[in-house]
Scaffold this motif. Structure first.
Motif, mmCIF file in Angstrom:
data_model
loop_
_atom_site.group_PDB
_atom_site.id
_atom_site.type_symbol
_atom_site.label_atom_id
_atom_site.label_comp_id
_atom_site.label_asym_id
_atom_site.label_seq_id
_atom_site.Cartn_x
_atom_site.Cartn_y
_atom_site.Cartn_z
ATOM 1 N N ARG A 179 -9.371 16.386 -15.155
ATOM 2 C CA ARG A 179 -8.098 17.072 -14.917
ATOM 3 C C ARG A 179 -7.769 17.988 -16.090
ATOM 4 N N VAL A 180 -7.375 19.218 -15.753
ATOM 5 C CA VAL A 180 -6.956 20.215 -16.737
ATOM 6 C C VAL A 180 -5.453 20.431 -16.594
ATOM 7 N N LEU A 181 -4.744 20.482 -17.715
ATOM 8 C CA LEU A 181 -3.283 20.624 -17.708
ATOM 9 C C LEU A 181 -2.863 21.928 -18.373
ATOM 10 N N TYR A 182 -2.073 22.722 -17.635
ATOM 11 C CA TYR A 182 -1.530 23.985 -18.165
ATOM 12 C C TYR A 182 -0.009 23.887 -18.196
ATOM 13 N N ILE A 183 0.600 24.267 -19.320
ATOM 14 C CA ILE A 183 2.063 24.362 -19.419
ATOM 15 C C ILE A 183 2.409 25.739 -19.990
ATOM 16 N N GLY A 184 3.175 26.502 -19.227
ATOM 17 C CA GLY A 184 3.561 27.842 -19.655
ATOM 18 C C GLY A 184 4.903 28.213 -19.060
ATOM 19 N N ALA A 185 5.191 29.507 -18.994
ATOM 20 C CA ALA A 185 6.452 29.992 -18.435
ATOM 21 C C ALA A 185 6.277 31.440 -18.007
ATOM 22 N N GLU A 186 7.029 31.844 -17.005
ATOM 23 C CA GLU A 186 6.882 33.207 -16.483
ATOM 24 C C GLU A 186 7.405 34.263 -17.452
ATOM 25 N N PHE A 187 8.366 33.913 -18.318
ATOM 26 C CA PHE A 187 8.903 34.916 -19.239
ATOM 27 C C PHE A 187 7.911 35.243 -20.355
ATOM 28 N N CYS A 188 7.000 34.331 -20.632
ATOM 29 C CA CYS A 188 6.116 34.372 -21.802
ATOM 30 C C CYS A 188 5.035 35.447 -21.670
ATOM 31 N N PRO A 189 5.007 36.462 -22.547
ATOM 32 C CA PRO A 189 3.991 37.514 -22.449
ATOM 33 C C PRO A 189 2.576 36.989 -22.698
ATOM 34 N N TYR A 190 2.449 35.987 -23.574
ATOM 35 C CA TYR A 190 1.124 35.444 -23.868
ATOM 36 C C TYR A 190 0.595 34.622 -22.696
ATOM 37 N N CYS A 191 1.495 33.958 -21.994
ATOM 38 C CA CYS A 191 1.094 33.255 -20.771
ATOM 39 C C CYS A 191 0.615 34.274 -19.742
ATOM 40 N N ALA A 192 1.335 35.380 -19.643
ATOM 41 C CA ALA A 192 0.962 36.437 -18.693
ATOM 42 C C ALA A 192 -0.446 36.942 -18.988
ATOM 43 N N MET A 193 -0.752 37.133 -20.260
ATOM 44 C CA MET A 193 -2.074 37.618 -20.661
ATOM 45 C C MET A 193 -3.153 36.575 -20.353
ATOM 46 N N GLU A 194 -2.880 35.326 -20.721
ATOM 47 C CA GLU A 194 -3.890 34.275 -20.570
ATOM 48 C C GLU A 194 -4.166 33.948 -19.109
#
Length: 288
Positions: free
Chosen positions: A112-127
């Protein structure tokens, strides 16, 4: 006091009075000038703020309008193996780091792989560009939707991307759990399960996106995502078809690193992915 002395004293008082009145007049003029200058400055700042706000609002409107295109997602989820192989590690510049004391997670008998991010985050958008491209080599996404990062991140505002919110991922090799904790304006969205939140609190450094790859983790974006600034999702996706482009070198290089880490979890499956030259090149960069 003599009459002469009295007249002299009277003239001195009159001159002093006139001098005082002149000073007051000059002071009033100066205060008036200062007030006028202040008013001009305030008006100028107001105009500049209005222009800036309008430009920012217009930029945000254009970004949201451009993000309505959805055809690009197919391009990201079906990048040819040859493109991955030509890029290799490319411009990837960050690699997973071991988490001392962490154990690989499993679900339904699969890693299992776990991702935690947010839509506002520019670095999340890039990744997410790299994550979607890599994970699509091991399974299938449904429900991915266009998204735009926060309009309030200065030079990194309005990065076009995809969101994992409401998306589903199916794979016979692994399980992918994702959380988009806030929308692009910072309003709450998904709350990580208690155990997942505890993992990030224990091993994360506070930055997002944070990904637990089963005993190793990454935080932030694994390539220089500044090249995505000002690009539409269609332009970014099109650039992935050119392995020599800066965008392909960054996104696909990072996707190969992600793929190599996934191959560690899946014990080399699927073989056509894990034995590919691009993934092998990235595997050499992983922590041993």
């Amino acid at each position: 006091m003599s009459e002469t002395t009295g007249r002299a004293s009277g003239r001195e008082k009159l001159q002093a009075l006139k001098a005082a009145q002149a000073r007051q007049q000059r002071q009033r003029k100066m205060l008036g000038l200062i007030a006028a200058l202040v008013a001009v400055v305030i008006a100028t700042v107001g105009i500049m703020w209005g222009v800036s706000s309008h430009q920012k609002s217009e930029s945000d409107r254009k970004a949201q309008e451009a993000a309505k295109a959805t055809g690009f997602i197919t391009s990201v989820t079906s990048v040819p193996t040859a493109s991955f192989d030509q890029v290799g590690v490319g411009a990837a510049n960050a690699f997973p780091k071991p988490m001392s004391g962490s154990q690989p997670m499993t679900q339904d008998g699969k890693p299992r792989v776990l991702y935690i991010g947010a839509e506002f985050c520019p670095y999340c958008a890039m990744e997410r560009w790299a994550l979607v491209a890599a994970l699509s080599r091991f399974g299938t996404f449904t429900g991915l939707k266009p998204a735009v990062s926060s309009p309030d991140e200065g030079p990194l505002s309005n990065i076009q991307t995809m969101s994992f919110l409401d998306a589903k991922y199916t794979s016979k090799y692994l399980v992918f759990t994702s959380y988009e904790t806030q929308d692009r304006l910072g309003k709450p969205l998904q709350q990580p399960a208690a155990a997942d939140a505890a993992l990030m609190q224990r091993f994360g450094n506070g930055g997002i996106p944070w990904v637990d790859w089963g005993g190793v983790a990454t935080s932030g974006v694994g390539y220089d995502g500044n090249m995505l600034v000002g690009k539409t999702n269609t332009q970014i996706a099109k650039a992935l078809s050119d392995p020599k482009s800066d965008i392909a070198q960054g996104v696909l290089g990072e996707a190969n690193v992600v793929s190599a880490q996934l191959c560690v979890l899946t014990k080399g499956a699927p073989a056509n992915v894990c034995s590919s030259p691009g993934v092998k090149a990235a595997a050499a960069k992983l922590p041993q």
